[in-house]
Write an enzyme that holds these catalytic residues in place. Structure first.
Site, short mmCIF file in Angstrom:
data_model
loop_
_atom_site.label_atom_id
_atom_site.label_comp_id
_atom_site.label_asym_id
_atom_site.label_seq_id
_atom_site.Cartn_x
_atom_site.Cartn_y
_atom_site.Cartn_z
N ARG A 1 -8.37 -0.64 0.85
CA ARG A 1 -8.27 -1.50 0.16
C ARG A 1 -8.82 -1.76 -0.97
O ARG A 1 -8.71 -2.84 -1.65
CB ARG A 1 -9.24 -2.86 1.03
CG ARG A 1 -10.66 -1.75 1.59
CD ARG A 1 -11.80 -1.84 2.42
NE ARG A 1 -11.14 -1.47 4.04
CZ ARG A 1 -11.76 -1.50 5.20
NH1 ARG A 1 -13.19 -2.47 5.18
NH2 ARG A 1 -10.70 -1.74 6.25
N ASP B 1 -12.67 6.49 3.75
CA ASP B 1 -10.85 6.53 4.81
C ASP B 1 -10.69 4.76 4.65
O ASP B 1 -9.63 4.59 5.17
CB ASP B 1 -11.63 6.85 6.47
CG ASP B 1 -9.99 6.57 6.84
OD1 ASP B 1 -9.40 7.08 6.30
OD2 ASP B 1 -10.30 6.66 8.52
N LYS C 1 -10.29 11.85 8.44
CA LYS C 1 -10.60 11.97 9.69
C LYS C 1 -10.13 12.63 11.10
O LYS C 1 -10.11 13.98 9.98
CB LYS C 1 -9.28 11.24 9.47
CG LYS C 1 -8.18 10.17 8.77
CD LYS C 1 -7.42 9.75 8.57
CE LYS C 1 -6.56 8.48 8.05
NZ LYS C 1 -6.80 7.46 8.60
N ASP D 1 0.70 6.31 5.86
CA ASP D 1 0.45 5.37 5.38
C ASP D 1 1.23 4.78 3.89
O ASP D 1 0.19 3.48 3.48
CB ASP D 1 -1.10 5.89 4.93
CG ASP D 1 -2.44 5.07 4.86
OD1 ASP D 1 -2.10 4.35 5.76
OD2 ASP D 1 -3.28 5.09 5.13
N GLU E 1 -9.57 3.57 2.43
CA GLU E 1 -9.20 3.28 0.93
C GLU E 1 -7.95 2.63 0.38
O GLU E 1 -8.00 2.11 -0.60
CB GLU E 1 -9.13 4.89 0.96
CG GLU E 1 -7.36 5.38 1.54
CD GLU E 1 -7.56 5.23 2.83
OE1 GLU E 1 -5.94 4.87 3.37
OE2 GLU E 1 -8.64 5.23 3.05
N LYS F 1 0.76 -1.04 0.04
CA LYS F 1 0.42 0.39 0.23
C LYS F 1 0.79 1.45 -0.27
O LYS F 1 1.90 1.34 0.78
CB LYS F 1 -0.98 -0.18 0.84
CG LYS F 1 -1.67 1.40 1.56
CD LYS F 1 -2.49 1.05 2.49
CE LYS F 1 -3.27 2.17 3.28
NZ LYS F 1 -4.62 2.33 4.14
N ASP G 1 -2.48 10.14 3.56
CA ASP G 1 -3.86 9.66 3.74
C ASP G 1 -4.93 10.50 4.68
O ASP G 1 -5.16 10.62 5.96
CB ASP G 1 -4.54 8.33 4.54
CG ASP G 1 -6.13 7.76 4.43
OD1 ASP G 1 -6.93 8.71 3.79
OD2 ASP G 1 -5.85 6.68 5.33
#
Length: 502
Positions: A352, A348, A278, A289, A350, A266, A271
């Site tokens: 996956r 959020d 968030k 991230d 995101e 990833k 993010d």
């Protein structure tokens, strides 16, 4: 820092500091530490008797030798309880020792191998962990401080062994430890970069540099190519940012007849959570991230140097997740590369989404094994804490290989079950699947979502949301605050193990 291995007596080789060790509960030091204690007239024994030295894990005590032996000072480092000693402890002990010396004006360090022959540790593994720990222990994440401290620069680390027969194994382990230590630190640097200095384009450039340095094949798919291939899982996440997404591909080739391991990392370079934004408190940590992507890049760099007889492909979907006017929204339905449709419940969730396309790409490229690594869910941190990687799988044999690789690498992992009933939480009334369900079992739901895209390929999911970074260096601990580089060693060792099994 120069790494050396030499044969000789530890008391006769000059250095600024000699590192020896002590198990917790030992009252009379033996082995190399005992020899040093004898040469110093029993100083270490006196410190043990006065409880100034206890041998607790990563405890350190610095002793001036006053010319009694060649090293100017001796650092005694605690190994903890002998029954709990393992590769992870060797790594921590070596790193803690080096960190304790950073501000002591030290330039040269000699060290014995901690733990060889103890608890089933072989000499090469122990040597690898000592050298890797020494290198990672000295790392600092102060990338943009305008003033440095030259007192922290240790120039040479020498492993000393009196038994000449062990030298080849130590040399082999030390070489591997040096490769791993440098790669882990590179992964940490990638993770520690702030979002304005680590965009998807910059991450792709850094991956290209790693490929050129290590003889890897390099490819990057841009937005137009991803649109043509239907990678809408990646594209929807990228839609709120002005930074173009990239799908970074690195390839290590052992031979056309060899199996292929795909490592998918990833690469969310920042993010915000998107429309499902968030909380502002702590959002600066979302630069981390992309630690899964960083780990894949550097695992490929290690693999290229270790040269296992297996093909390895690294795939890093890289993008930002922001809340611009074109951003994807809760309630949207996205058709991913696999053809599956996904109802967006939370923007959020995101990670996956971008991994779904990258995993599909790996499967369509004919990978025999797929491992994905991601800072995916806070739920995994709740379940396993900050030091343990959560594992989920559809294949017991691959999981066993990865777990064994993690043990060799000294990284903690724990399996979470992919309970099929939890897939009901991801049922959608308008699409094939939702991108998240209820709050309960969130890490497992994420794993079940990803499993939908592996197309039956043996697969393991690594959720590193906990161990990917640390917020506090705990003073005189074994690593600096910031990205940890977790996963680099496990994935590199997995490639070696799978090559041996093929």
């Amino acid at each position: 820092m120069e790494i050396r291995v030499i044969q000789g007596s530890i008391t006769d080789i000059s250095s600024d500091v000699l590192v020896v060790n002590l198990f917790e509960g030992v009252t009379v030091p033996g082995g190399a530490t005992g020899a040093v204690d004898s040469a110093l007239g029993g100083t270490i024994s006196e410190m043990i008797a006065s409880k100034e030295l206890t041998g607790k894990l990563m405890e350190t005590a610095l002793i001036h030798t006053c010319g009694k032996i060649a090293p100017k000072r001796v650092l005694v480092v605690g190994l903890g309880k002998s029954g709990k000693f393992d590769i992870e402890a060797v790594h921590k002990v070596s790193a803690a020792a080096m960190r304790s010396l950073r501000q002591k004006g030290v330039r040269t360090v000699t060290s014995i191998i901690h733990g060889a022959g103890i608890g089933g540790l072989n000499t090469a593994d122990a040597a690898r962990a000592v050298v890797e720990g020494a290198i990672t222990g000295l790392y600092e994440g102060d990338l943009y401080k305008t003033t440095g401290n030259e007192d922290g620069m240790i120039e040479r680390f020498t492993v000393v062994e009196h038994d000449e027969a062990k030298i080849p194994a130590i040399q082999s382990g030390a070489r591997e430890g040096e490769i791993l230590g440098k790669a882990v630190n590179e992964a940490r640097t990638l993770g520690n970069e702030p979002g304005n200095r680590m965009t998807p384009t910059i991450l792709a450039e850094r991956a290209r540099d790693a490929a050129q340095l290590n003889g890897l094949e390099y490819e990057v798919l841009d937005k137009a190519q991803m649109e043509e291939m239907g990678m809408n899982g990646i594209l929807c996440v990228a839609s709120g940012s002005v930074q173009p997404p990239k799908l970074i591909i690195l390839r290590y080739k052992a031979g056309a007849d060899r199996p292929t391991l795909a490592l998918v990392g990833k690469g969310l370079t920042f993010d915000s959570g998107g429309i499902s934004i968030k909380p502002s408190e702590g959002m600066q940590k979302m630069k981390f991230d992309m630690c899964g992507g960083a780990a894949v890049i550097q695992a490929l760099a290690v693999i290229a140097q270790l040269k296992p007889d297996i093909n390895v492909t690294g795939i890093i979907p890289a993008t930002e997740n922001l809340s611009g006017g074109a951003a994807f929204k809760p309630g949207d339905v996205i058709k991913c590369m696999s053809g599956k449709t996904v109802e967006i419940i939370s923007t959020d969730a995101e990670g996956r989404m971008i991994l779904s396309d990258a995993i599909t790409y790996a499967a369509k490229q004919g990978a025999n094994y797929i491992v994905d690594i991601a800072t995916l869910t806070g739920a995994c941190v709740v379940a396993l804490g900050n030091d343990i990687t959560g594992l989920m799988t559809n294949n017991r044999e691959l999981l066993n290989s990865l777990t064994s690789a993690a043990s060799v690498a000294g990284e903690r992992v724990w399996e979470l079950p992919l309970t099929s009933e939890y897939l009901d939480m991801l049922k959608s009334t308008v699409a094939d699947i939702k991108n998240c369900g209820s709050r309960w079992g969130g890490a497992i739901q994420a794993g079940l979502f990803l499993q939908e895209f592996v197309e039956g390929t043996p697969w393991v999911h690594m959720d590193i949301a906990g161990p990917a970074y640390t917020e506090d260096d705990c003073g005189n601990s074994y690593r600096a605050a910031g990205a940890t580089g977790v996963g680099v060693g496990t994935m590199a060792q997995l490639a070696v193990k799978l090559a041996e099994q093929a």
